[in-house]
Motif scaffolding. Structure first.
Motif, PDB file in Angstrom:
ATOM      1  N   ARG A 116     -10.200  15.184   4.233  1.00  0.00           N
ATOM      2  CA  ARG A 116     -10.271  14.064   3.477  1.00  0.00           C
ATOM      3  C   ARG A 116      -9.111  13.593   2.390  1.00  0.00           C
ATOM      4  NH1 ARG A 116     -15.673  12.201   1.301  1.00  0.00           N
ATOM      5  NH2 ARG A 116     -14.451  14.278  -0.124  1.00  0.00           N
TER       6      ARG A 116
ATOM      7  N   PRO B   4      -4.126   4.845  -2.067  1.00  0.00           N
ATOM      8  CA  PRO B   4      -4.727   3.752  -2.594  1.00  0.00           C
ATOM      9  C   PRO B   4      -6.304   3.792  -2.129  1.00  0.00           C
ATOM     10  CG  PRO B   4      -2.557   3.524  -1.718  1.00  0.00           C
ATOM     11  CD  PRO B   4      -3.352   5.148  -1.397  1.00  0.00           C
ATOM     12  N   ARG B   5      -6.764   4.580  -0.580  1.00  0.00           N
ATOM     13  CA  ARG B   5      -8.095   4.273  -0.784  1.00  0.00           C
ATOM     14  C   ARG B   5      -8.140   5.610  -0.070  1.00  0.00           C
ATOM     15  NH1 ARG B   5      -7.336   2.138   5.128  1.00  0.00           N
ATOM     16  NH2 ARG B   5      -5.300   1.934   5.396  1.00  0.00           N
ATOM     17  N   GLU B   6      -9.662   5.981   0.796  1.00  0.00           N
ATOM     18  CA  GLU B   6     -10.451   7.303   0.908  1.00  0.00           C
ATOM     19  C   GLU B   6      -9.551   7.608   2.724  1.00  0.00           C
ATOM     20  OE1 GLU B   6     -13.711   8.795  -0.433  1.00  0.00           O
ATOM     21  OE2 GLU B   6     -13.419   9.520   1.731  1.00  0.00           O
ATOM     22  N   VAL B   7      -9.270   8.000   3.120  1.00  0.00           N
ATOM     23  CA  VAL B   7      -9.262   8.444   4.514  1.00  0.00           C
ATOM     24  C   VAL B   7      -9.050   9.429   4.923  1.00  0.00           C
ATOM     25  CG1 VAL B   7      -6.953   5.953   4.926  1.00  0.00           C
ATOM     26  CG2 VAL B   7      -6.135   7.944   4.397  1.00  0.00           C
TER      27      VAL B   7
ATOM     28  N   ASP C  29      -8.703  11.308  -0.731  1.00  0.00           N
ATOM     29  CA  ASP C  29      -9.513  10.936  -1.549  1.00  0.00           C
ATOM     30  C   ASP C  29      -8.548  11.257  -3.184  1.00  0.00           C
ATOM     31  OD1 ASP C  29     -10.042  12.967  -2.198  1.00  0.00           O
ATOM     32  OD2 ASP C  29     -11.819  13.204  -1.890  1.00  0.00           O
ATOM     33  N   HIS C  30      -7.592  11.347  -3.415  1.00  0.00           N
ATOM     34  CA  HIS C  30      -6.654  11.856  -4.583  1.00  0.00           C
ATOM     35  C   HIS C  30      -5.380  12.000  -4.342  1.00  0.00           C
ATOM     36  CE1 HIS C  30      -6.583  16.222  -4.297  1.00  0.00           C
ATOM     37  NE2 HIS C  30      -7.888  16.049  -4.007  1.00  0.00           N
TER      38      HIS C  30
ATOM     39  N   TYR D 174       0.010   5.464   8.338  1.00  0.00           N
ATOM     40  CA  TYR D 174      -0.865   5.031   7.670  1.00  0.00           C
ATOM     41  C   TYR D 174       0.411   4.780   6.941  1.00  0.00           C
ATOM     42  CZ  TYR D 174      -5.125   7.062   8.017  1.00  0.00           C
ATOM     43  OH  TYR D 174      -6.802   6.576   8.687  1.00  0.00           O
TER      44      TYR D 174
ATOM     45  N   GLU E  19       0.731  -1.133  -0.184  1.00  0.00           N
ATOM     46  CA  GLU E  19      -0.066  -0.331   0.199  1.00  0.00           C
ATOM     47  C   GLU E  19       1.140   0.844   0.046  1.00  0.00           C
ATOM     48  OE1 GLU E  19      -2.868   0.431   3.110  1.00  0.00           O
ATOM     49  OE2 GLU E  19      -4.437   0.523   1.507  1.00  0.00           O
TER      50      GLU E  19
ATOM     51  N   TRP F 168       1.289   4.831   0.097  1.00  0.00           N
ATOM     52  CA  TRP F 168       0.920   6.669   0.379  1.00  0.00           C
ATOM     53  C   TRP F 168       2.183   7.199  -0.135  1.00  0.00           C
ATOM     54  CZ3 TRP F 168      -4.209   6.917   1.703  1.00  0.00           C
ATOM     55  CH2 TRP F 168      -5.071   5.897   2.311  1.00  0.00           C
TER      56      TRP F 168
END
Lengths: 272, 415
Positions: free
Chosen positions: B339, B304-307, B341-342, B374, B270, B272
């Motif tokens: 957030r 990779p995913r929304e946090v 998310d991109h 993360y 993953e 980030w």
């Protein structure tokens, strides 16, 4: 044309071409040495005179007056002067060229140029000294009212042989000194020794006939004889066979000196 | 195809080291060896150790290229320069040079203390390979550059050391070879004159289109002057690339900086934090920067995913591993990022005249505010803050001066 650097490459024609290309550096180094030598003019000039003048006085007293050696029909101081001047020239050149590489170590380890320029330019200073010293000889000639004959025109030839001989020895000593600093101590001793085996304070007539061929193996014997003959040919004679022997030795020393210098030159910067 | 100005092929140089108690290079040893060698031809063993100062070095330099050579002390830089400037010969390999070479391995080589400034200009010029006419033509320029007009006829032994060095550099700077080899000469004189020297170097390399080989320990200068650099280690070329990359590699042997100076992370489960780099206030990617200039630590993140909410932190450490400070995203934004998310880019702005000159590393982390991590990227970047006329430059060693050098308000009054 590209320049190629490889192990053992600096040999050959390129070197002598470089030597020509760097001729201005040669002149500048010679000029530097002359200027520095005479910078504090009074001391510099005084020494150039004093050294040979004192030698002439002492040798004339010891050999001429005390030992009563024959002057061959010449006033003894003149005989000594005509021996001491070329000897002094030789000794000075040998000393300065011999030490030249080591005293220019900074240049050698930082900049490229054909290293032979350094002992070469060292010759010039000693020669300038010699020219200054000729005044002593002229004064003596005037004092004794002696006028040299026409063969005095050959004087430069004998001087040239002395210079070449000194330069050849200088090449050997300077290159050896880079590796073996011992020569710094050996050199003055060799020169001191040379004064007594060369006819500086006495006449070659003293040497027994059967020893002459060996005697002239020392090129300074031939040079000094030639020098005296050129000045006082009407009184003295010259042993031409002896001179030829001397000349052969000079050539041998010069060429072997060049050979040894060139052979070791490429490592100077690494070991100096 | 363009012929390279300089081509170095498999260049090696071996030095022999004699051990003192045994045979040595002295005359006594030579005689001794000759003597014993005469009686026992075989079994003549010398206690000699080989040392390879350069080993199979190869590279090419195109005409007009300015190339930096870096490496730690003893890496072989000086030996390389000595071979290129023909002071010493290689043991094996070959160098092909197109054009006239001049090398400045030390300013003031051949200066004679008894000679006047004027005489030394001519002498030094000749030693560096200029002809008498060339020196004459450049004479006034040299004198003006060195700022020694009034002392031209004074022996240089009476010069201050600053004047001496200025004059020496001035002569050297007015050489006009096709290939110029420079070693550390810029570390001379007062700071104002250093600036002038650097300017001259820039002019030589950029405007006059000359091929320059430049050795320095000052990474900032290398980066400014040389687009390309070579890193030597133990006599071998271990990196030959854009100078930002090579500088990064020099500062941190593990560095994974690419040709653009950006460090990319290898793929993990993953990802980030993805890339990191250092840039100037003008957005130019660098590996070293003047201690007086502000700069930015930049990084990019994937999503990779929304946090959310997320916090970012940057920690700067000294070379010894001592943390200097940690900075949080929320300190500047007032709150953590809502957030993520991109994919995004981040830059942390660090002021000039803040970190002391030295080598630093940057750690990055992406985490929940006071919570789970993360992603953490240890030693993402290594960079150098280069000495550039800082208030402490004149104190020589930075020992015990500190890690930061903030400019603080001082006040005083009569007691």
């Amino acid at each position: 044309m590209p320049l190629i650097l490889e192990a053992g490459q600096s040999a050959g024609l390129q070197y002598w071409r470089d030597l020509w290309r760097f001729r201005e550096l040669f002149l500048f180094l010679a000029w530097r040495d002359v200027i520095v030598r005479y910078k504090q003019t009074f001391v510099g000039l005084a020494w150039a005179f004093l050294q040979p003048a004192l030698t002439i006085v002492i040798f004339s007293v010891v050999f001429g007056m005390l030992a009563k050696m024959p002057g061959g029909g010449l006033p003894y101081p003149l005989l000594v002067a005509a021996g001491a001047m070329p000897w002094q020239l030789f000794a000075n050149i040998l000393t300065t060229t011999g030490n030249s590489l080591v005293s220019n170590a900074g240049l050698i380890s930082k900049i490229y140029f054909p290293r032979m320029i350094i002992p070469g330019s060292a010759v010039v200073v000693s020669f300038v000294d010699f020219l200054v010293q000729t005044v002593i000889l002229v004064l003596l000639l005037l004092f004794y009212r002696i006028l040299p004959d026409l063969q005095v025109l050959l004087l430069p030839l004998f001087l040239f042989v002395a210079v070449i001989f000194a330069f050849g020895c200088g090449l050997w000593v300077s290159a050896l000194m880079v590796r073996y600093r011992d020569f710094r101590v050996i050199l003055p001793f060799l020169i001191q020794f040379g004064v007594y085996v060369s006819p500086v304070g006495w006449s070659s007539d003293l040497v027994p006939e059967h020893l002459r061929p060996f005697y002239y193996i020392n090129p300074m014997a031939g040079v000094i004889d030639g020098f005296r003959w050129a000045l006082f040919g009407n009184v003295l004679t010259i042993n031409w066979t002896g001179f030829l022997i001397s000349l052969t030795v000079v050539c041998g020393i010069l060429f072997s000196g060049i050979w040894y210098f060139r052979r070791t030159e490429r490592t100077f910067a690494d070991v100096i | 195809m363009i012929t390279p100005a300089l081509r170095v092929e498999n260049l090696s140089k071996r030095y022999l080291i004699w051990h003192e108690h045994q045979s040595g290079p002295g005359l006594r040893h030579a005689l001794n060896d000759a003597f014993t060698g005469f009686f026992k031809r075989r079994g003549r063993r010398r206690n000699v150790e080989e040392f390879w100062a350069l080993r199979n070095v190869s590279f090419e330099v195109l005409p007009g290229e300015v190339i930096g050579v870096i490496g730690r002390n003893g890496a072989g830089k000086s030996t390389l320069l000595k071979i290129l400037s023909r002071i010493t010969e290689p043991t094996s390999g070959r160098v092909t040079i197109q054009g006239r070479v001049a090398s400045l391995l030390e300013v003031g080589t051949g200066f004679h203390p008894e000679l006047t400034g004027r005489e030394n200009i001519f002498l030094n010029g000749a030693i560096l390979g200029m002809s008498r006419l060339e020196i004459k033509a450049k004479f006034d320029e040299i004198v003006a550059f060195a700022e020694v007009e009034r002392f031209l006829d004074t022996p240089v032994k009476r010069f201050s050391s600053g004047m001496y060095v200025r004059l020496a550099f001035a002569v050297a700077a007015h050489l006009e070879p096709d290939i110029l080899i420079v070693d550390e000469v810029l570390a001379v004189g007062d700071t104002q004159f250093q600036k002038k020297c650097l300017g001259k170097m820039e002019e030589v390399s950029q405007n006059q289109g000359r091929t320059v080989l430049f050795v320095s320990h000052n990474m900032g200068v290398i980066q400014n002057l040389c687009p390309r650099a070579i890193l030597l280690e133990h006599g071998e070329v271990i990196c030959d690339a854009a100078s930002t990359v090579v500088v990064a590699r020099y500062l941190d042997p593990e560095s994974k900086a690419g040709a653009d100076g950006v460090v990319r992370r290898e793929n993990r489960a993953e990802n980030w934090l993805e890339t990191a780099w250092l840039e100037t206030a003008h957005g130019i990617t660098v590996g070293a920067i003047s201690c007086r200039e502000p700069f930015r630590v930049c990084f990019s993140t994937a999503a990779p995913r929304e946090v959310g909410p997320v916090e970012f932190s940057l920690r700067i450490n000294t070379r010894a591993g001592q943390p200097v400070f940690t900075s949080l995203y929320s300190q500047s934004a007032g709150m953590p990022l809502d957030r993520l998310d991109h994919p995004s880019l981040f830059a942390v702005h660090i002021p000039g005249s803040f970190l002391m000159p030295g080598v630093y590393s940057a750690d990055l982390a992406l985490h929940e505010p006071v919570g789970a991590i993360y992603d953490r990227w240890h030693a993402a970047l290594s960079f150098e803050i280069a000495e550039d006329n800082s208030a402490f430059a004149r104190y020589g060693s930075y020992h015990e001066i500190g890690v930061v050098m903030p400019t603080l308000q001082w006040s005083t009054q009569k007691k």
